[in-house]
Design a protein around this motif. Structure first.
Motif, short mmCIF file in Angstrom:
data_model
loop_
_atom_site.label_atom_id
_atom_site.label_comp_id
_atom_site.label_asym_id
_atom_site.label_seq_id
_atom_site.Cartn_x
_atom_site.Cartn_y
_atom_site.Cartn_z
N UNK A 182 -46.86 45.16 1.13
CA UNK A 182 -47.59 45.58 -0.06
C UNK A 182 -48.19 44.36 -0.77
N UNK A 183 -49.45 44.44 -1.11
CA UNK A 183 -50.17 43.27 -1.64
C UNK A 183 -49.94 43.01 -3.12
N UNK A 184 -49.45 44.01 -3.86
CA UNK A 184 -49.37 43.85 -5.31
C UNK A 184 -47.93 43.87 -5.82
N UNK A 185 -47.04 43.27 -5.02
CA UNK A 185 -45.69 42.98 -5.48
C UNK A 185 -45.45 41.49 -5.24
N UNK A 186 -44.36 40.98 -5.75
CA UNK A 186 -44.07 39.55 -5.65
C UNK A 186 -43.35 39.17 -4.36
N UNK A 187 -43.03 40.14 -3.51
CA UNK A 187 -42.25 39.84 -2.30
C UNK A 187 -42.92 38.77 -1.44
N UNK A 188 -44.18 38.97 -1.11
CA UNK A 188 -44.89 38.01 -0.26
C UNK A 188 -45.04 36.66 -0.94
N UNK A 189 -45.25 36.68 -2.25
CA UNK A 189 -45.43 35.42 -2.99
C UNK A 189 -44.16 34.58 -3.00
N UNK A 190 -43.00 35.25 -3.06
CA UNK A 190 -41.73 34.52 -3.04
C UNK A 190 -41.59 33.74 -1.73
N UNK A 191 -42.03 34.34 -0.63
CA UNK A 191 -41.85 33.73 0.69
C UNK A 191 -42.98 32.79 1.09
N UNK A 192 -44.08 32.82 0.36
CA UNK A 192 -45.21 31.96 0.71
C UNK A 192 -45.06 30.58 0.07
#
Length: 227
Positions: A182-192
């Motif tokens: 999902x593009x509009x949660x912080x999950x991907x941002x935490x791992x990037x």
């Protein structure tokens, strides 16, 4: 299974009566140095995001108005509601912002008092976003329910659960098959490793490692929230 992983799979039960108690922002100010789960939805459950541009604009307003008063630990924006996990800044930092905005001269009561600076900043987000959304969609009137909902987080275990719950939200609402995409949660941002408004290092520290962060999200977290 090592002790770190056991901690994630054996999260202790918290006092739901305390955690689920709703506090009206009109009567009680948010405390400094505390974690809160902030969430809200559109009027009557209506959509508040209709395009990618809407989501990006709202995140921009969070960066502009919320980051000065709190640290962002997790977020998820859904078509008709949103979730934020924040840690309010210290009294010293809030007092500094109050002086910059001349709120120290305001009466010590009501939503515009120094003690309600966090709520005032949130109101600025809602007002700015609602005006832009209404103009774009040729509508009038309130867009987002008021006051916004919040829950004080009183333990590390509950804090971890809320982060997982927020990230799993799109999948739980059948918006997407895999929450991690999902593009509009912080999950991907935490791992990037890209620039982010999140307190990325502090978030990973809560989970001990990136691997534990990913693994802990494999378990289902079902928290009861009422809008």
């Amino acid at each position: 299974m090592d002790q770190n992983l056991k901690r994630f799979y054996n999260i202790c039960k918290v006092n739901q009566k305390t955690q689920n108690k709703m506090i009206d922002i009109r009567t009680t100010s948010i405390e400094a140095d505390r974690f809160y789960h902030i969430y809200n939805r559109g009027i009557n459950g209506g959509n508040i995001f209709k395009s990618n541009r809407n989501y990006v604009f709202f995140l921009g307003k969070i960066s502009e108005f919320l980051v000065p008063v709190c640290d962002i630990y997790a977020y998820c924006l859904m078509p008709n509601h949103f979730h934020l996990l924040v840690k309010v800044k210290s009294d010293f930092e809030l007092d500094s912002l109050v002086k910059v905005q001349n709120l120290d001269k305001a009466p010590d009561k009501g939503l515009h008092s120094p003690h309600h600076i966090f709520s005032k900043q949130f109101a600025r987000i809602f007002n700015s976003y609602s005006q832009a959304f209404n103009k774009e969609n040729r509508r009038h009137g309130a867009l987002i329910e008021s006051p916004f909902k919040r829950k004080l987080i009183a333990s590390d275990e509950y804090l971890i659960n809320v982060i997982i719950y927020i990230h799993q939200n799109p999948q739980n609402h059948s918006i997407i098959h895999d929450y991690s995409k999902y593009n509009f949660s912080s999950y991907q941002s935490v791992l990037s490793h890209s620039k982010t408004l999140l307190k990325r290092d502090e978030i990973i520290e809560l989970f001990d490692t990136r691997e534990n962060f990913i693994l802990s999200h494999k378990k289902t977290v079902d928290l009861e929230y009422e809008f």
